[in-house]
Enzyme design. Structure first.
Site, PDB file in Angstrom:
ATOM      1  N   ASP A  28       0.798  -1.231   0.000  1.00 25.04           N
ATOM      2  CA  ASP A  28       0.000   0.000   0.000  1.00 25.04           C
ATOM      3  C   ASP A  28       0.830   1.281   0.000  1.00 25.04           C
ATOM      4  O   ASP A  28       0.288   2.364  -0.209  1.00 25.04           O
ATOM      5  CB  ASP A  28      -0.941   0.015   1.222  1.00 25.04           C
ATOM      6  CG  ASP A  28      -2.272  -0.667   0.928  1.00 25.04           C
ATOM      7  OD1 ASP A  28      -2.460  -1.112  -0.217  1.00 25.04           O
ATOM      8  OD2 ASP A  28      -3.108  -0.750   1.843  1.00 25.04           O
ATOM      9  N   GLY A  46      -2.286  -1.405  -8.941  1.00 23.77           N
ATOM     10  CA  GLY A  46      -1.178  -0.450  -9.116  1.00 23.77           C
ATOM     11  C   GLY A  46      -0.109  -0.581  -8.053  1.00 23.77           C
ATOM     12  O   GLY A  46       0.599   0.377  -7.749  1.00 23.77           O
ATOM     13  N   LYS A  47       0.033  -1.772  -7.444  1.00 25.39           N
ATOM     14  CA  LYS A  47       0.976  -1.926  -6.324  1.00 25.39           C
ATOM     15  C   LYS A  47       2.254  -2.671  -6.724  1.00 25.39           C
ATOM     16  O   LYS A  47       3.327  -2.350  -6.239  1.00 25.39           O
ATOM     17  CB  LYS A  47       0.293  -2.674  -5.173  1.00 25.39           C
ATOM     18  CG  LYS A  47      -0.902  -1.920  -4.578  1.00 25.39           C
ATOM     19  CD  LYS A  47      -1.614  -2.770  -3.541  1.00 25.39           C
ATOM     20  CE  LYS A  47      -2.836  -2.061  -2.964  1.00 25.39           C
ATOM     21  NZ  LYS A  47      -3.565  -2.904  -2.012  1.00 25.39           N
ATOM     22  N   VAL A  48       2.112  -3.700  -7.554  1.00 24.91           N
ATOM     23  CA  VAL A  48       3.274  -4.516  -7.941  1.00 24.91           C
ATOM     24  C   VAL A  48       3.378  -4.532  -9.458  1.00 24.91           C
ATOM     25  O   VAL A  48       2.396  -4.792 -10.156  1.00 24.91           O
ATOM     26  CB  VAL A  48       3.129  -5.970  -7.405  1.00 24.91           C
ATOM     27  CG1 VAL A  48       4.238  -6.862  -7.939  1.00 24.91           C
ATOM     28  CG2 VAL A  48       3.135  -5.977  -5.878  1.00 24.91           C
ATOM     29  N   HIS A  54       6.145  -1.569  -6.855  1.00 27.16           N
ATOM     30  CA  HIS A  54       7.259  -2.427  -6.434  1.00 27.16           C
ATOM     31  C   HIS A  54       7.724  -3.212  -7.666  1.00 27.16           C
ATOM     32  O   HIS A  54       6.917  -3.870  -8.329  1.00 27.16           O
ATOM     33  CB  HIS A  54       6.811  -3.369  -5.315  1.00 27.16           C
ATOM     34  CG  HIS A  54       6.397  -2.634  -4.069  1.00 27.16           C
ATOM     35  ND1 HIS A  54       7.289  -1.939  -3.280  1.00 27.16           N
ATOM     36  CD2 HIS A  54       5.173  -2.463  -3.500  1.00 27.16           C
ATOM     37  CE1 HIS A  54       6.645  -1.386  -2.265  1.00 27.16           C
ATOM     38  NE2 HIS A  54       5.354  -1.679  -2.382  1.00 27.16           N
TER      39      HIS A  54
END
Ligand SMILES: NC(=O)c1ccc[n+]([C@@H]2O[C@H](COP(=O)([O-])OP(=O)(O)OC[C@H]3O[C@@H](n4cnc5c(N)ncnc54)[C@H](O)[C@@H]3O)[C@@H](O)[C@H]2O)c1
Length: 340
Positions: free
Chosen positions: A252, A295-297, A267
């Site tokens: 997050d 949209g995090k990894v 990430h």
């Protein structure tokens, strides 16, 4: 069959040493196979790339009962050999298991068909096939209270409190501890749900006694600090064991940066070693590919490995250790970016 306490708490869990065996040939063979062996081989190669990339901040996420199972030395070796820069963990691993052992207590090899009523009468707690002396754990609870009592009243991140635990072990430690190794190397450790552990008992006792002169753990401050680490890094790589709160908290930070109007990339690398799968829609088993939709990894360098971590983490860590990409990495000492 009736046992006495001494008979049940006789054989210590021993911590595995990744330096004593070289998993590189095995992982190279796994790479030519299928299913989880090939997934693990790919995870090993991604981790090696994370270590090779000098601009990458490596974040280790820990959930489950890893230290009580004999993985403490693996985590210590990752720290000592500069293979991770930041840790996000459950409170149980940091306090009940690692700090607890640092105080000189042990986990013991037990058995799953134990008489749990008898264990309760003897004040022995069971984690699957390991035993813990509840009286030792009570000492650990009270020690966290003692640390809290020594601090100036106010709100602290769990990272700040865990530095105090490192200081405590520096003076009073009796055995190896990754909290202590991280303290010496100025590696931040965050526990987003810190009170859900032995520390919680100590902090309840502390706040009840000290009232308005007490300290509090501020999980928003944790999130702000972890986001600061994310936005200060060029690339980030996640090595996640288990899943749970640490997995979501660290992912997050990309969204938190966005909310603050700071452009931080997703990430770049992500590995998860877990037994959870995606069918229930819960966070622990959600795939890293799915995290891309949030949209995090980033996609491309992510890998799920579906197997139990006492089997997979030693192989992955031994591979990284023997490949040696860590030798040319610079220490990041990320605690330095915060004033305290
Ligand atoms: N584990 C304990 O003995 C213990 C003790 C006291 C408090 N707590 C607290 O309970 C909360 C959740 O605990 P948790 O992290 O133990 O469980 P969790 O259920 O949140 O674990 C997260 C995920 O990791 C997976 N996982 C756990 N161990 C694994 C392993 N060895 N190999 C592969 N996958 C694994 C699980 O299947 C689960 O999907 C935390 O706040 C913790 O501090 C835990």
């Amino acid at each position: 069959m009736k046992y006495n306490k001494k008979e049940l708490l006789k054989t210590k869990v021993e911590h595995l040493d990744i330096k004593k065996f070289n998993s590189v040939p095995l992982i190279d063979s796994f790479d030519k196979m299928a299913f989880q062996s090939r997934n693990l081989a790919r995870a090993c190669k991604i981790y090696d790339e994370m270590l090779h990339n000098k601009d990458c901040t490596n974040i280790l996420c820990l959930a489950g009962s890893l230290v009580s199972a004999g993985l403490k030395k693996v985590i210590i070796d990752l720290i000592k050999h500069n293979m991770i820069d930041c840790i996000v963990s459950t409170g149980a691993i940091v306090v009940d298991q690692d700090f607890f052992e640092g105080l000189g207590f042990n986990h013991y090899r037990g058995f799953i068909n134990a008489d749990d009523n008898q264990l309760r009468e003897l004040m022995i707690d069971r984690i699957y096939d390991t035993f813990i002396d509840e009286e030792d754990l009570r000492f650990c609870d009270v020690t966290t209270k003692k640390i809290a009592d020594s601090m100036k009243p106010g709100a602290y991140s769990s990272r700040q409190f865990i530095i105090k635990m490192g200081e405590y072990l520096d003076k009073n430690g009796k055995a190896d501890s990754f909290v202590y190794e991280a303290y010496k190397k100025e590696i931040p450790i965050f526990c987003p749900a810190f009170s859900d552990s032995s520390a919680g008992f100590g902090l309840v006792f502390h706040q009840t006694e000290k009232k308005e002169n007490s300290i509090a753990i501020d999980s928003v401050k944790d999130f702000r600090e972890l986001t600061e680490i994310k936005v200060n890094a060029k690339d980030t790589g996640l090595l996640m064991i288990g899943g749970g709160i640490p997995k979501n908290f660290v992912q997050d930070t990309v969204v938190a940066a966005d909310i603050l109007g700071i452009s931080a990339p997703m990430h770049k690398y992500a590995i998860q070693l877990t037994v959870a799968d995606e069918r229930d829609g819960a966070l622990s088993g959600s795939t890293l590919k799915e995290a891309n939709s949030w949209g995090k990894v980033d996609s491309g360098l992510e890998q799920m490995v579906y197997a139990e971590a006492t089997l997979t983490l030693p192989l992955l860590a031994s591979y990284a250790y023997h490949k040696g990409s860590w030798k040319s990495r610079k220490e990041k000492r990320l605690n330095k970016i915060f004033s305290k």
